[in-house]
Motif scaffolding. Structure first.
Motif, mmCIF file in Angstrom:
data_model
loop_
_atom_site.group_PDB
_atom_site.id
_atom_site.type_symbol
_atom_site.label_atom_id
_atom_site.label_comp_id
_atom_site.label_asym_id
_atom_site.label_seq_id
_atom_site.Cartn_x
_atom_site.Cartn_y
_atom_site.Cartn_z
ATOM 1 N N ARG A 24 0.920 -0.718 0.329
ATOM 2 C CA ARG A 24 -0.132 0.113 0.468
ATOM 3 C C ARG A 24 1.129 1.145 0.261
ATOM 4 N NH1 ARG A 24 -2.910 -3.226 3.807
ATOM 5 N NH2 ARG A 24 -2.087 -1.910 5.930
ATOM 6 N N ALA A 25 2.068 1.393 0.737
ATOM 7 C CA ALA A 25 2.515 2.182 0.810
ATOM 8 C C ALA A 25 3.679 2.648 -0.825
ATOM 9 C CB ALA A 25 3.929 2.325 1.982
ATOM 10 N N GLN A 26 3.577 1.755 -1.150
ATOM 11 C CA GLN A 26 4.041 1.384 -2.654
ATOM 12 C C GLN A 26 3.758 2.222 -3.634
ATOM 13 O OE1 GLN A 26 5.682 -2.264 -2.797
ATOM 14 N NE2 GLN A 26 7.807 -1.913 -1.834
ATOM 15 N N LEU A 27 2.232 1.527 -3.402
ATOM 16 C CA LEU A 27 1.210 1.901 -4.673
ATOM 17 C C LEU A 27 0.723 3.652 -3.892
ATOM 18 C CD1 LEU A 27 -1.346 -0.316 -4.463
ATOM 19 C CD2 LEU A 27 0.469 0.532 -6.268
ATOM 20 N N SER A 28 1.345 4.807 -2.875
ATOM 21 C CA SER A 28 0.905 5.651 -2.266
ATOM 22 C C SER A 28 2.147 5.981 -3.101
ATOM 23 C CB SER A 28 0.912 6.146 -1.388
ATOM 24 O OG SER A 28 2.187 5.730 -0.526
ATOM 25 N N GLY A 29 3.186 5.929 -3.925
ATOM 26 C CA GLY A 29 4.258 6.811 -3.932
ATOM 27 C C GLY A 29 5.073 7.175 -3.531
ATOM 28 N N LEU A 30 5.406 6.746 -2.114
ATOM 29 C CA LEU A 30 5.988 6.808 -0.874
ATOM 30 C C LEU A 30 7.482 6.066 -0.848
ATOM 31 C CD1 LEU A 30 6.496 8.104 1.759
ATOM 32 C CD2 LEU A 30 5.408 6.051 2.685
ATOM 33 N N SER A 31 8.223 7.000 -0.841
ATOM 34 C CA SER A 31 9.821 6.773 -0.458
ATOM 35 C C SER A 31 10.544 5.929 0.530
ATOM 36 C CB SER A 31 11.328 7.508 -1.482
ATOM 37 O OG SER A 31 12.082 7.023 -0.898
ATOM 38 N N PRO A 32 10.876 4.770 0.604
ATOM 39 C CA PRO A 32 10.943 4.793 2.486
ATOM 40 C C PRO A 32 13.119 5.389 2.892
ATOM 41 C CG PRO A 32 11.227 2.286 0.004
ATOM 42 C CD PRO A 32 11.435 3.656 -0.611
ATOM 43 N N ALA A 33 12.588 6.281 1.948
ATOM 44 C CA ALA A 33 14.071 7.189 2.147
ATOM 45 C C ALA A 33 13.429 8.126 2.215
ATOM 46 C CB ALA A 33 15.040 7.767 1.262
ATOM 47 N N ALA A 34 11.751 8.555 2.700
ATOM 48 C CA ALA A 34 11.061 9.979 3.356
ATOM 49 C C ALA A 34 11.326 10.331 4.303
ATOM 50 C CB ALA A 34 9.914 9.628 2.981
ATOM 51 N N ALA A 35 11.702 11.572 4.793
ATOM 52 C CA ALA A 35 12.080 12.491 5.721
ATOM 53 C C ALA A 35 11.164 13.701 6.409
ATOM 54 C CB ALA A 35 13.276 12.390 5.839
ATOM 55 N N ASP A 36 10.250 14.203 5.185
ATOM 56 C CA ASP A 36 9.716 14.822 5.177
ATOM 57 C C ASP A 36 8.304 14.800 5.796
ATOM 58 O OD1 ASP A 36 8.778 17.449 6.011
ATOM 59 O OD2 ASP A 36 9.001 17.887 3.422
ATOM 60 N N LEU A 37 8.091 14.254 7.171
ATOM 61 C CA LEU A 37 6.619 14.107 7.327
ATOM 62 C C LEU A 37 6.040 14.933 7.722
ATOM 63 C CD1 LEU A 37 7.299 10.949 10.486
ATOM 64 C CD2 LEU A 37 7.485 11.149 7.573
ATOM 65 N N PRO A 38 4.383 15.069 7.277
ATOM 66 C CA PRO A 38 2.980 15.714 7.632
ATOM 67 C C PRO A 38 3.349 16.519 8.984
ATOM 68 C CG PRO A 38 2.633 14.343 6.486
ATOM 69 C CD PRO A 38 3.994 13.784 6.408
ATOM 70 N N VAL A 39 3.085 17.733 9.297
ATOM 71 C CA VAL A 39 2.860 17.775 10.679
ATOM 72 C C VAL A 39 0.993 18.840 10.706
ATOM 73 C CG1 VAL A 39 2.914 18.857 12.870
ATOM 74 C CG2 VAL A 39 4.770 17.981 11.522
ATOM 75 N N GLU A 40 0.028 18.364 11.081
ATOM 76 C CA GLU A 40 -0.793 19.914 11.363
ATOM 77 C C GLU A 40 -1.286 19.870 12.550
ATOM 78 O OE1 GLU A 40 -4.143 17.284 8.938
ATOM 79 O OE2 GLU A 40 -2.699 16.578 7.812
ATOM 80 N N GLN A 41 0.160 20.790 13.416
ATOM 81 C CA GLN A 41 -0.685 20.597 14.232
ATOM 82 C C GLN A 41 -1.642 21.785 15.546
ATOM 83 O OE1 GLN A 41 2.959 21.723 16.666
ATOM 84 N NE2 GLN A 41 2.065 22.366 18.432
#
Length: 550
Positions: A24-41
């Motif tokens: 599912r993560a691969q289909l979303s286009g997410l890279s295993p090296a992703a580091a910029d995680l969204p924050v909605e404080q």
């Protein structure tokens, strides 16, 4: 050798639930090296029922784990981090550097496989060991996540997680966390009862003025004053519940702001709705002020397109949208009608069929209806187009939406100077209450028969591939068993009892929904590629998919 060094060896033997999560993560286009995680404080509600119920439990866990190499994380029902507490300060600081902070969005499309995102996706507890994390940055850690459900409504409230270094795993984590989740659930139930009591008290105070139209909405409870009951139909209750959900779901900066807007009721009367959250609870109190009555026909239903008398007309729409009914209704206004169905050509003689059509069109006093013109051959459509251009009879032809035609059928549709497109039922859900009311009366149902608000909610979420024909068939089937009284969820066939869309969409939102769905299908489910094709960022695509229940 470290857990990270062994990663390649472990990947070939992932557990099925972990392998599916990676997919599912691969289909979303997410890279295993992703580091910029969204924050909605700003979207985190620190006064939510979950936070209030969890705080004493989190405080107790902090005492029990003081100084230990564990970290407890609480996420809300949208899988946003609400709190990160307990255990080792050093571990919490390392996790914060990875995005485990208040407002951090931990869903599989943003963080891949982990015990918060995957527990949220599966709606069940899960352990994720170091090498099973999808993102490389999380592989040094192991974690266990458990969803928190409301004991009364069974709705997901959030996720509780315990995270540790991969070498510090313990089989006791699961039961330890399970007890904490159970205690939070019990506190949610007690708070719900108390909240309902506060909502009841506020409703009783508001109803002290006898003629005041008041509605109170909360989880599992709706209270209606006598004056409000005289105004409202099931469709109106559904809209008020949506407004209540909107008020309750506001972020912490706006959640105390009242709501005020005009609402057109099913009856055609207009009311001003003023609503506010009951202090400290998850309920909403509405005041309804009746404005000057309006004619329902002129305000709540779409006006028919004005048509030039006698001009050839093409009526397009999906099967079941009412093409035949509309065509015959228009043709009958001129007197005698001859109906020809192009579907008969599948088994009949095309020459004989066209000859009868041309003979009927020779009579100027007869209106001609030709249905399902998409079944015509090139030769037959050419002869029909000639009649459309030359005959002095009224010609009405029906077929698929013009945008779905091509070749000789598109040319035939274009030869008609007037064209009408009939919308799909899912694009006119705001008319569902009126349609159900009319179909009940057309079927001869007793005046006491009506669909309850819960059934409206379920039916409004159905995709209705058969359009009006499907809806009419459902009403007919229900009336065979229900002759009087309320039609409840139990009266619906099983496939109609659960809404496939948790909220009703406006026509614009449904158009957006269908566009995104079509692009995702064309991209094979790859969200990164779909976002590029749509010209939006991947984060925007995730947000729209979530809002549109995709």
């Amino acid at each position: 050798m470290s857990v990270i060094d062994n990663d390649v060896d472990h990947q070939s033997a992932l557990r099925p639930e972990i392998a599916l999560s990676w997919h599912r993560a691969q289909l979303s286009g997410l890279s295993p090296a992703a580091a910029d995680l969204p924050v909605e404080q700003g979207a985190v509600d620190r006064r939510s029922a979950l936070m209030v119920a969890a705080q004493p439990v989190l405080a107790e866990l902090a005492q029990q784990l003081d100084g230990a190499s564990y970290c407890v994380v609480l996420a809300d029902r949208q899988s946003r981090i609400m709190e990160c507490t307990a255990g080792s300060t050093q571990l919490r600081e390392r996790l914060a550097a990875l995005g485990v902070v208040r407002g951090g969005v931990f869903r599989e499309e943003t963080t891949g496989t982990n015990s918060i995102a995957t527990a949220h996706e599966l709606r069940q507890g899960i352990t994720v060991r170091g090498y099973e994390h999808y993102l490389e940055a999380f592989k040094p850690y192991s974690c266990y996540g458990q969803p928190i459900f409301h004991p009364a409504t069974r709705r997901l409230q959030g996720i509780l997680d315990i995270t540790c270094s991969a070498g510090d795993e313990s089989p006791l984590l699961k039961p330890f966390l399970g007890r904490a989740v159970q205690e939070i659930s019990e506190r949610l139930l007690a708070a719900a009862r108390y909240s309902q009591q506060r909502l009841l008290n506020a409703f009783q105070v508001a109803c002290s003025e006898r003629r005041r139209a008041v509605v109170a909405c909360g989880d599992g409870m709706t209270l209606v004053s006598d004056s409000a009951a005289e105004l409202l139909e099931p469709h109106d209750h559904l809209r008020l519940r949506e407004l209540a959900t909107e008020l309750i779901g506001r972020d912490s900066a706006n959640m105390t702001a009242p709501l005020s807007q005009d609402l057109l009721l099913f009856s055609g009367r207009s009311v001003t709705v003023r609503g506010h959250r009951v202090d400290g609870g998850c309920g909403v109190l509405f005041d309804l002020t009746l404005e000057e009555a309006r004619l329902e026909q002129s305000t709540s239903r779409p006006r028919q397109t004005e048509l030039a008398r006698g001009e050839p007309l093409y009526i397009g729409g999906e099967p079941g949208t009412g093409r035949t009914t509309r065509a015959r209704s228009i043709a009958q206004t001129t007197g005698q009608v001859a109906v020809f169905d192009a579907a008969d050509l599948l088994t009949g003689d095309p020459g004989l069929w066209c000859g009868r059509l041309e003979a009927a069109a020779a009579n100027d006093s007869t209106s001609i209806v030709v249905e399902n013109v998409h079944a015509l051959s090139h030769a037959c459509s050419t002869r029909l187009a000639r009649l459309v251009n030359d005959s002095r009879s009224l010609m009405v032809v029906t077929g698929p939406p013009v945008s779905n035609t091509s070749g000789h059928i598109a040319a035939l549709a274009a030869s008609c100077p007037q064209q009408v497109e009939l919308p799909r039922l899912r694009d006119r859900i705001d008319e569902l209450s009126h349609l159900l009311h009319d179909m009940l009366r057309e079927a001869g149902a007793d005046d006491t028969v009506r669909f309850t608000p819960a059934t409206h909610t379920a039916l409004a979420g159905h995709s209705w591939p058969g359009n009006l024909r499907e809806l009419r068939g459902l009403v007919t089937a229900i009336l065979r068993a229900r002759k009087t009284g309320d039609i409840t969820l139990n009266d619906l066939p099983a496939e109609y009892r659960t809404s496939h869309r948790l909220s009703r969409l406006t026509p614009l939102e449904r158009a957006e929904h269908d566009t995104i769905r079509a692009v995702l299908e064309r991209c094979g489910g790859n969200k990164l590629q779909a976002a590029r094709e749509l010209g939006i960022s991947r984060t925007t695509l995730y947000n729209r998919m979530r809002a549109l229940k995709l």
